[in-house]
Design a protein around this motif. Structure first.
Motif, PDB file in Angstrom:
ATOM      1  N   LYS A   1       0.749  -1.287  -0.056  1.00  0.00           N
ATOM      2  CA  LYS A   1      -0.007  -0.166   0.015  1.00  0.00           C
ATOM      3  C   LYS A   1       0.844   1.231   0.068  1.00  0.00           C
ATOM      4  O   LYS A   1       0.522   2.257  -0.713  1.00  0.00           O
ATOM      5  N   ALA A   2       2.164   1.260   0.689  1.00  0.00           N
ATOM      6  CA  ALA A   2       2.902   2.249   0.808  1.00  0.00           C
ATOM      7  C   ALA A   2       3.356   2.530  -0.648  1.00  0.00           C
ATOM      8  O   ALA A   2       3.537   3.653  -0.935  1.00  0.00           O
ATOM      9  N   ILE A   3       3.949   1.536  -1.206  1.00  0.00           N
ATOM     10  CA  ILE A   3       4.458   1.580  -2.550  1.00  0.00           C
ATOM     11  C   ILE A   3       3.427   2.330  -3.560  1.00  0.00           C
ATOM     12  O   ILE A   3       3.789   3.081  -4.176  1.00  0.00           O
ATOM     13  N   GLN A   4       2.130   1.536  -3.474  1.00  0.00           N
ATOM     14  CA  GLN A   4       1.168   2.407  -4.483  1.00  0.00           C
ATOM     15  C   GLN A   4       0.884   3.829  -4.096  1.00  0.00           C
ATOM     16  O   GLN A   4       0.727   4.610  -5.049  1.00  0.00           O
ATOM     17  N   GLU A   5       1.193   4.203  -2.835  1.00  0.00           N
ATOM     18  CA  GLU A   5       0.929   5.617  -2.390  1.00  0.00           C
ATOM     19  C   GLU A   5       2.037   6.581  -3.217  1.00  0.00           C
ATOM     20  O   GLU A   5       1.781   7.581  -3.598  1.00  0.00           O
ATOM     21  N   TYR A   6       3.193   5.837  -2.998  1.00  0.00           N
ATOM     22  CA  TYR A   6       4.248   6.305  -3.427  1.00  0.00           C
ATOM     23  C   TYR A   6       4.190   6.809  -5.180  1.00  0.00           C
ATOM     24  O   TYR A   6       4.285   7.806  -5.672  1.00  0.00           O
ATOM     25  N   ALA A   7       3.548   5.478  -5.871  1.00  0.00           N
ATOM     26  CA  ALA A   7       3.511   5.778  -7.102  1.00  0.00           C
ATOM     27  C   ALA A   7       2.341   6.635  -7.591  1.00  0.00           C
ATOM     28  O   ALA A   7       2.690   7.645  -8.572  1.00  0.00           O
ATOM     29  N   GLN A   8       1.242   6.718  -6.752  1.00  0.00           N
ATOM     30  CA  GLN A   8       0.341   7.882  -6.984  1.00  0.00           C
ATOM     31  C   GLN A   8       0.564   9.221  -6.894  1.00  0.00           C
ATOM     32  O   GLN A   8       0.275  10.169  -7.514  1.00  0.00           O
ATOM     33  N   LYS A   9       1.491   9.334  -5.776  1.00  0.00           N
ATOM     34  CA  LYS A   9       1.918  10.721  -5.344  1.00  0.00           C
ATOM     35  C   LYS A   9       3.030  11.321  -6.395  1.00  0.00           C
ATOM     36  O   LYS A   9       2.921  12.502  -6.810  1.00  0.00           O
ATOM     37  N   THR A  10       3.991  10.240  -6.877  1.00  0.00           N
ATOM     38  CA  THR A  10       5.125  10.928  -7.746  1.00  0.00           C
ATOM     39  C   THR A  10       4.987  10.825  -9.048  1.00  0.00           C
ATOM     40  O   THR A  10       5.357  11.522  -9.894  1.00  0.00           O
ATOM     41  N   GLY A  11       4.005   9.568  -9.345  1.00  0.00           N
ATOM     42  CA  GLY A  11       3.897   9.437 -10.854  1.00  0.00           C
ATOM     43  C   GLY A  11       5.253   8.921 -11.343  1.00  0.00           C
ATOM     44  O   GLY A  11       5.132   8.748 -12.609  1.00  0.00           O
ATOM     45  N   LYS A  12       6.093   8.328 -10.537  1.00  0.00           N
ATOM     46  CA  LYS A  12       7.292   8.039 -11.209  1.00  0.00           C
ATOM     47  C   LYS A  12       7.650   6.532 -11.239  1.00  0.00           C
ATOM     48  O   LYS A  12       8.461   5.879 -11.594  1.00  0.00           O
ATOM     49  N   LEU A  13       6.321   5.589 -10.759  1.00  0.00           N
ATOM     50  CA  LEU A  13       6.306   4.169 -11.114  1.00  0.00           C
ATOM     51  C   LEU A  13       5.271   3.966 -11.456  1.00  0.00           C
ATOM     52  O   LEU A  13       4.007   4.313 -11.017  1.00  0.00           O
ATOM     53  N   GLU A  14       5.176   2.930 -12.428  1.00  0.00           N
ATOM     54  CA  GLU A  14       3.810   2.265 -12.660  1.00  0.00           C
ATOM     55  C   GLU A  14       3.798   0.723 -12.386  1.00  0.00           C
ATOM     56  O   GLU A  14       4.828  -0.080 -12.310  1.00  0.00           O
ATOM     57  N   ILE A  15       2.858   0.442 -11.795  1.00  0.00           N
ATOM     58  CA  ILE A  15       2.332  -0.941 -11.318  1.00  0.00           C
ATOM     59  C   ILE A  15       1.407  -1.913 -12.047  1.00  0.00           C
ATOM     60  O   ILE A  15       0.296  -1.121 -12.424  1.00  0.00           O
ATOM     61  N   TYR A  16       1.855  -2.862 -12.155  1.00  0.00           N
ATOM     62  CA  TYR A  16       0.997  -3.935 -12.992  1.00  0.00           C
ATOM     63  C   TYR A  16       0.901  -4.951 -12.173  1.00  0.00           C
ATOM     64  O   TYR A  16       1.689  -5.526 -11.412  1.00  0.00           O
ATOM     65  N   THR A  17      -0.333  -5.652 -12.520  1.00  0.00           N
ATOM     66  CA  THR A  17      -0.663  -7.170 -11.759  1.00  0.00           C
ATOM     67  C   THR A  17      -1.051  -7.987 -12.673  1.00  0.00           C
ATOM     68  O   THR A  17      -1.886  -7.789 -13.707  1.00  0.00           O
ATOM     69  N   LEU A  18      -0.224  -9.140 -12.850  1.00  0.00           N
ATOM     70  CA  LEU A  18      -0.595 -10.086 -13.882  1.00  0.00           C
ATOM     71  C   LEU A  18      -1.943 -10.551 -13.646  1.00  0.00           C
ATOM     72  O   LEU A  18      -2.361 -11.235 -12.709  1.00  0.00           O
ATOM     73  N   THR A  19      -2.521 -10.900 -15.005  1.00  0.00           N
ATOM     74  CA  THR A  19      -3.883 -11.534 -15.085  1.00  0.00           C
ATOM     75  C   THR A  19      -3.520 -13.079 -14.916  1.00  0.00           C
ATOM     76  O   THR A  19      -2.276 -13.470 -15.103  1.00  0.00           O
ATOM     77  N   ASP A  20      -4.745 -13.756 -14.769  1.00  0.00           N
ATOM     78  CA  ASP A  20      -4.486 -15.216 -14.912  1.00  0.00           C
ATOM     79  C   ASP A  20      -3.773 -15.768 -16.016  1.00  0.00           C
ATOM     80  O   ASP A  20      -2.944 -16.827 -16.172  1.00  0.00           O
ATOM     81  N   GLU A  21      -4.200 -15.012 -17.087  1.00  0.00           N
ATOM     82  CA  GLU A  21      -3.742 -15.646 -18.509  1.00  0.00           C
ATOM     83  C   GLU A  21      -2.190 -15.223 -18.653  1.00  0.00           C
ATOM     84  O   GLU A  21      -1.402 -15.991 -19.208  1.00  0.00           O
TER      85      GLU A  21
END
Length: 331
Positions: free
Chosen positions: A277-297
């Motif tokens: 959650k803290a990493i996600q907040e950093y990404a939203q705040k700075t725009g310097k990190l893109e987060i992806y979650t793998l789908t089942d496929e």
């Protein structure tokens, strides 16, 4: 100070009950007391002292106060310390089969992992360790590993091609990266941040706890929630100490460890969730990190790409076909 206060309280309780501790159990670990491993060790201390009626005095030494993970296995054999919880990699030379946990995409999720650890495969692995003169008690979680990169988001297996990945020293991890066209680079953990920052390496694999505490997310552009591999610990005990305990106290140790393992898994999940959650907040705040979650496929595409390495480790001198197949088949 805490040790002195607790010791005074324990002594007072013993004096009141008229009992003196018959056994002293020193539990050495390398992390701070507020980590999942540290909190579980403290829980084990309290619970075993309760269950044993004060017959076993448990003394927890965190933060490498007694031994490093590298030195503790020898210390256990000498009974200089009675319990420890090293990472699996510290057993590589004596029980290479524990590299099973390095196998990429072999665990469907955390529940499947725990069923493997608590079932036939986990028992077989613990028996192998115990046969080497150290009593294996239980598995504790660190967490699943995630991919990160500065070069290209790792969403499909082809995205790994040509990227320089930092890996721990492991034949399995080396084969895993090569299977998707990556370039594995063994590097000490202490050098990973600067390696990522300076572009010596492009990508890495770490659990959220490593990513967050070492600030890797601040020197990577892409993070993929892949849960592709696992990092954990094996709680072990001195065989000499174990054999010195009567059957009722051995039963107390097993019960306290069972309860501590349940707690440790809860602590690890809470910490991983909090740090993600803290990493996600950093990404939203700075725009310097893109987060992806793998789908089942996408997970299945990765599993197919890397599972071709499994037969390379079918030899009983490495991991063994039986253990790999039983892990996959565990329901």
């Amino acid at each position: 100070m805490k040790k002195l206060v607790l010791g005074t309280i324990a002594a007072a309780m013993v004096a009141t009950s008229g009992l003196a501790a018959e056994y002293t159990l020193k539990f050495s670990h390398v992390v701070s007391p507020n980590t999942p491993k540290g909190k579980a060790a403290d829980f084990f201390e309290k619970r075993l002292e309760e269950l044993s009626g004060g017959k076993i005095d448990v003394q927890v030494y965190p933060s490498s106060q007694l031994y490093t993970d590298g030195a503790v296995v020898k210390a256990l054999r000498l009974n200089s310390v009675q319990m420890a919880a090293p990472s699996f990699s510290k057993f590589g030379k004596i029980v290479p089969q524990l590299a099973l946990f390095d196998m990429p995409f072999i665990f469907k999720d955390i529940d499947h992992l725990h069923r493997v650890q608590d079932g036939e495969v986990g028992t077989a692995l613990k028996d192998m360790v115990t046969a080497k003169g150290i009593v294996a008690l239980d598995f504790w979680d660190n967490g699943f590993k995630q991919f990160s990169s500065s070069k290209q988001a790792l969403i499909n297996p082809s995205d790994a091609e040509g990227q320089k990945f930092r890996i721990m020293s492991s034949k399995v991890l080396e084969a895993q990266i090569k299977a998707v066209g990556g370039n594995p680079q063994m590097m000490p953990f202490s050098e990973v941040y600067s390696g990522l920052q300076q572009g010596v390496i492009d990508a890495a694999e770490n659990p959220f706890s490593n990513i967050y505490t070492k600030k890797f997310h601040e020197v990577q552009k892409y993070l993929t929630v892949s849960d592709h591999g696992y990092l954990g610990y094996l709680v072990v005990m001195s065989k000499k100490f174990w054999n010195s305990l009567p059957a009722d106290l051995q039963a107390n140790v097993k019960q306290a460890m069972k309860e501590a393992t349940e707690k440790e898994r809860e602590y690890a999940k809470e910490l991983n969730d909090t740090q993600f959650k803290a990493i996600q907040e950093y990404a939203q705040k700075t725009g310097k990190l893109e987060i992806y979650t793998l789908t089942d496929e996408q997970r299945e595409a990765w599993r197919k790409a890397v599972s071709k390495i499994y037969p390379e480790f079918y030899s009983d001198r490495l991991i063994g076909k039986d253990l790999i197949e039983k892990t996959i088949a565990t329901k």
